[in-house]
Scaffold this motif. Structure first.
Motif, mmCIF file in Angstrom:
data_model
loop_
_atom_site.group_PDB
_atom_site.id
_atom_site.type_symbol
_atom_site.label_atom_id
_atom_site.label_comp_id
_atom_site.label_asym_id
_atom_site.label_seq_id
_atom_site.Cartn_x
_atom_site.Cartn_y
_atom_site.Cartn_z
ATOM 1 N N THR A 1 53.600 -7.510 -53.457
ATOM 2 C CA THR A 1 54.746 -6.631 -53.273
ATOM 3 C C THR A 1 54.442 -5.554 -52.237
ATOM 4 N N VAL A 2 55.479 -4.883 -51.782
ATOM 5 C CA VAL A 2 55.304 -3.785 -50.828
ATOM 6 C C VAL A 2 54.456 -2.678 -51.452
ATOM 7 N N LEU A 3 54.675 -2.409 -52.733
ATOM 8 C CA LEU A 3 53.904 -1.372 -53.411
ATOM 9 C C LEU A 3 52.423 -1.729 -53.449
ATOM 10 N N ALA A 4 52.121 -3.013 -53.680
ATOM 11 C CA ALA A 4 50.719 -3.437 -53.711
ATOM 12 C C ALA A 4 50.057 -3.224 -52.350
ATOM 13 N N ARG A 5 50.783 -3.513 -51.268
ATOM 14 C CA ARG A 5 50.231 -3.297 -49.915
ATOM 15 C C ARG A 5 49.948 -1.809 -49.679
ATOM 16 N N MET A 6 50.857 -0.950 -50.151
ATOM 17 C CA MET A 6 50.660 0.494 -49.968
ATOM 18 C C MET A 6 49.476 0.987 -50.802
ATOM 19 N N VAL A 7 49.348 0.457 -52.024
ATOM 20 C CA VAL A 7 48.205 0.828 -52.870
ATOM 21 C C VAL A 7 46.902 0.382 -52.222
ATOM 22 N N ALA A 8 46.906 -0.820 -51.624
ATOM 23 C CA ALA A 8 45.708 -1.316 -50.946
ATOM 24 C C ALA A 8 45.303 -0.381 -49.809
ATOM 25 N N GLY A 9 46.297 0.072 -49.026
ATOM 26 C CA GLY A 9 46.000 0.986 -47.930
ATOM 27 C C GLY A 9 45.413 2.299 -48.424
ATOM 28 N N MET A 10 45.981 2.825 -49.527
ATOM 29 C CA MET A 10 45.473 4.098 -50.057
ATOM 30 C C MET A 10 44.081 3.933 -50.659
ATOM 31 N N GLY B 1 50.248 0.130 -45.040
ATOM 32 C CA GLY B 1 50.520 -0.924 -46.013
ATOM 33 C C GLY B 1 51.980 -1.311 -46.030
ATOM 34 N N TRP B 2 52.863 -0.336 -45.910
ATOM 35 C CA TRP B 2 54.301 -0.632 -45.909
ATOM 36 C C TRP B 2 54.706 -1.428 -44.666
#
Length: 757
Positions: free
Chosen positions: A108-117, A162-163
């Motif tokens: 998901t988009v949220l997972a990509r953003m969490v990965a980046g953080m 990530g987004w």
């Protein structure tokens, strides 16, 4: 911010800063490309590409940090502790591996953003561990505010990366790499602006610390590793592409659809086996390089296209012209009664992909389905017509039964005769309810039953529904209670007729199946799972109850608790089925709880839509007991119905003119004046709708005042009511009608219309 700018402009070598940014961006593009391939791969290839991407990302972050440190010149010699430097490298690798795992497991988009953080958090740890490895002749202090700002800015850039990556494609990779580079660079250089160095010659450098030259050598080695990773990426890409092409070719050959690919000059490049199978007449002649026009000409020579006979070249030109559109789908009949669906799709490079399917069986099935649909529609129309006719034919004699019984009740009768008359009236009412239930069920099934949402007095509706069975409950010795909660609004939006229909059915059942104890109707405000306000109407009783098995089938048609109940209490078993369907049409639910011998509780939950009270209606004058000189025209082809109306209206001493069809009604209106017209809808010579329209036309031509027209008819469906209104009728009363209602209408409607005018 000033400290950061001062650090960048006075304490950094811009060539090294630019080198660090270039290393970061290039390495991250490589890492993200490898990650993207890993995400779309499987098995060992997924693992290999994922580890390579993680290694590349970790090396990139660590190399960027120490390249930036080589460009940092605080005016003192810098050396580095070997253990802490190695630890910072390990942290970078662990963070990169964690980022890769999060990205692969979450799509998901949220997972990509969490990965980046997560990744930037690891880079932050690497940065400060790497800074703690610095050895110099002095003391290092930090500005906490600037450090926090560095972490926040880096985290925001990382989340944005990530987004952007989640948007997909090469643009997503480049955009994510750029934002990730900004995240690492902003973290590093903003944090360096937080450093303050106080020189102290008294502090000696540790002999184990190594110089920047050694760091440069390590970085060069790391760059070599990055180069190897890039080379591995290229090799894996080539191998993956070769493997993908081979797999794609196998997939194309295994496709159930015929597929042919044509180049920009519309020449055949490749095709699969199915393409030959669906074109057996052309299969032996297909060859690489032949044009689509040549293929059409072969088909013409084989007499495949009957629609092209006599206009072959024109037909070919039309087909070629249509093919040049971006997307074309056509169904083509060919010789032998076969049908092909041909889909042409133009590629971005200008080539054309043609997909061909044999849809002969689908066409045959569609024809069979169309015939079945037509038969079903004809059967449904016949059923609807039958129901309408049966409604009319049953209501007409039923009107005579109920109407004569009501008229007879106003004559001198003995007590036994009145008891017999009550039985006749009750039986007629039961038959009327059954007829209405059957018609309601048919209308719900056909989707022709519509709800009318308008402001309604909830309290009055509940009291009226309950009052219908209050006397029956008292005769049985039951405690009969109606409770409306204080927080329950008086005015709501809804269909008052259908709400009362559900309530009266539930209350009727409760009174019917309870021999002793109580029946209670409660109304209150509740909330559903989403917090939305709902109206809760519950009918509880202490009657016979039923078990769980009965509950599961209770809302089915023609179902009651068991055969014994049917024999003891009567009923068709349609009421609850209709009530549940009405509840669902109101966007609500109807459910129940019960146990044998322990009573039952039926609960109706519908969305609560509060409404303002409507403008006060004009007060109606009380109906007089009679009015001398009242003139009524009755048009009905059935003698029983005319007699019923005559018996009922004789109670108010009205002058009545009775006619048998619409033409006679029109002639009577032309020659005489009437206070009100009672018009049947279905009559010979001229029907009631036509007669009503002619009466309105007569009034318009001669400037006459409007005469109230009431459709007094057995045609009781919604479309009949609408047709009556459209023809010019003022009111619609369905047979069998209530004598009191008819009298009230005849006495009050003319005055009401005059006041409204």
């Amino acid at each position: 911010m000033n400290a950061v700018l001062l650090c960048l402009t006075t304490q950094h070598n811009w060539l090294m800063v630019a080198l660090a940014a270039a290393v970061c961006f290039g390495g991250l593009v490589t890492a993200l490309s490898l990650f993207d391939r890993a995400r779309n791969s499987g098995g060992r290839m997924r693992l290999a590409l994922g580890l390579t991407a993680a290694m590349t990302g970790g090396l990139t972050a660590w190399t960027t940090h120490f390249t930036g440190m080589l460009g940092y010149d605080p005016g003192l010699e810098l050396r580095y502790d070997l253990g802490l430097t190695a630890a910072s490298f390990g942290i970078a690798l662990i963070a990169s591996v964690g980022t890769t795992l999060i990205g692969l497991l979450g799509r998901t988009v949220l997972a990509r953003m969490v990965a980046g953080m997560f990744g930037i958090a690891g880079v932050t740890a690497m940065h400060f561990v790497g800074m703690s490895a610095v050895r110099l002749q002095g003391f290092v202090s930090w500005d906490p505010a600037v450090v926090v700002a560095a972490v926040v800015i880096g985290t925001l850039f990382a989340a944005a990366a990530g987004w952007v990556y989640a948007r997909g494609g090469w643009k997503g990779i480049l955009g994510a790499a750029l934002l990730a580079t900004l995240a690492i660079a902003s973290l590093h250089f903003t944090a360096m602006g937080a450093v303050t160095i106080n020189a102290s010659p008294a502090i000696a450098l540790a002999p184990s610390a190594f110089s920047g030259t050694f760091v440069l050598t390590v970085i060069a080695a790391a760059m070599g590793v990055l180069g190897l990773a890039a080379a591995a990426s290229i090799g894996l890409t080539y191998w993956s592409r070769t493997s993908a092409i081979r797999q794609l070719r196998e997939a194309i050959d295994a496709m159930p659809d015929g597929l042919g690919f044509y180049d920009t000059e519309d020449r055949l490049v490749l095709w699969n086996a199915r393409y030959s199978e669906v074109n057996p007449e052309l299969a032996t002649r297909l060859e690489r390089g032949m044009t689509f026009r040549q293929i059409l000409e072969i088909g013409i020579s084989e007499n495949l296209y009957q629609e092209a006979v006599g206009r072959e070249q024109e037909w070919i030109d039309e087909r070629i012209e249509a093919r040049r559109a971006l997307s074309v789908t056509l169904e083509q009949r060919i010789a032998g009664g076969r049908w092909l669906r041909v889909q042409d799709r133009m590629t971005a490079a200008g080539g054309i992909v043609t997909v061909v399917n044999d849809i002969t069986d689908l066409k045959r099935d569609a024809e069979a389905l169309a015939e079945a649909r037509d038969a079903a529609e004809a059967a449904n129309a016949a059923k609807s017509q039958f129901l309408a006719n049966m409604s009319h034919e049953i209501r007409t004699p039923l009107n005579g039964v109920i109407g004569v019984a009501q008229a007879l009740s106003h004559t001198d009768l003995s007590e036994d005769q009145r008891d017999m008359l009550k039985l006749i009236d009750a039986s007629g009412r039961t038959l009327q309810i059954l007829l209405s239930d059957i018609l309601d069920l048919a209308r719900v099934e056909s989707g022709r039953l519509q709800l009318n949402a308008e402001a309604m007095d909830l309290h009055q509706a509940v009291e009226e529904a309950a009052q219908l069975y209050a006397e029956t409950a008292r005769e049985k010795g039951l405690q009969y209670m109606v409770e409306i909660a204080e927080d329950c609004p008086r005015w709501i939006e809804g269909d008052i007729v259908r709400l009362k229909q559900v309530l009266t059915n539930l209350v009727s059942n409760a009174v019917k199946f309870t021999t002793e104890g109580m029946v209670q109707l409660t109304v209150g405000v509740d909330h559903d799972a989403t917090g939305r306000e709902t109206l809760r109407l519950a009918v509880a009783d202490s009657g016979i109850g039923f078990d769980a098995a009965t509950r599961d089938r209770l809302f089915s048609r023609f179902e009651q608790a068991d055969g014994g109940i049917t024999r003891q209490f009567g009923g068709s078993g349609l009421g609850l089925a209709i009530c549940r369907q009405l509840a669902e049409m109101m966007d609500g639910t109807l459910d129940c709880e019960s146990e044998p011998g322990g009573g039952s509780c039926f609960t109706l939950m519908v969305p609560l839509k509060r409404s303002a009270a409507p403008a006060a209606a004009m007060p109606e004058a009380p109906a007089p007991e009679g009015r001398a000189g009242l003139s009524v025209l009755v048009a009905d082809d059935h003698p029983t119905n005319r007699k019923v109306v005559e018996l009922i209206l004789s109670q108010i001493d009205a002058r009545m003119v009775l006619v048998e069809n619409g033409q006679q009604a029109l002639d009577a209106c032309r020659d005489d004046h009437f206070d009100i017209v009672l018009m049947d809808m279905q009559m010979p010579v001229m029907d009631g709708l036509t007669a009503t329209r002619e009466i309105r036309a007569l009034e318009a031509r001669e400037g006459r005042p409007r005469t109230p027209v009431v459709m007094l008819t057995a045609n009781a469906l919604a479309e009949h009511v609408a047709a009556a209104r459209a023809a010019g009728a003022d009111l619609h009363l369905a047979k069998p009608f209530d004598a009191a209602e008819l009298i009230e209408t005849v006495l009050q409607l003319p005055d009401q219309l005059r006041q409204a005018a």
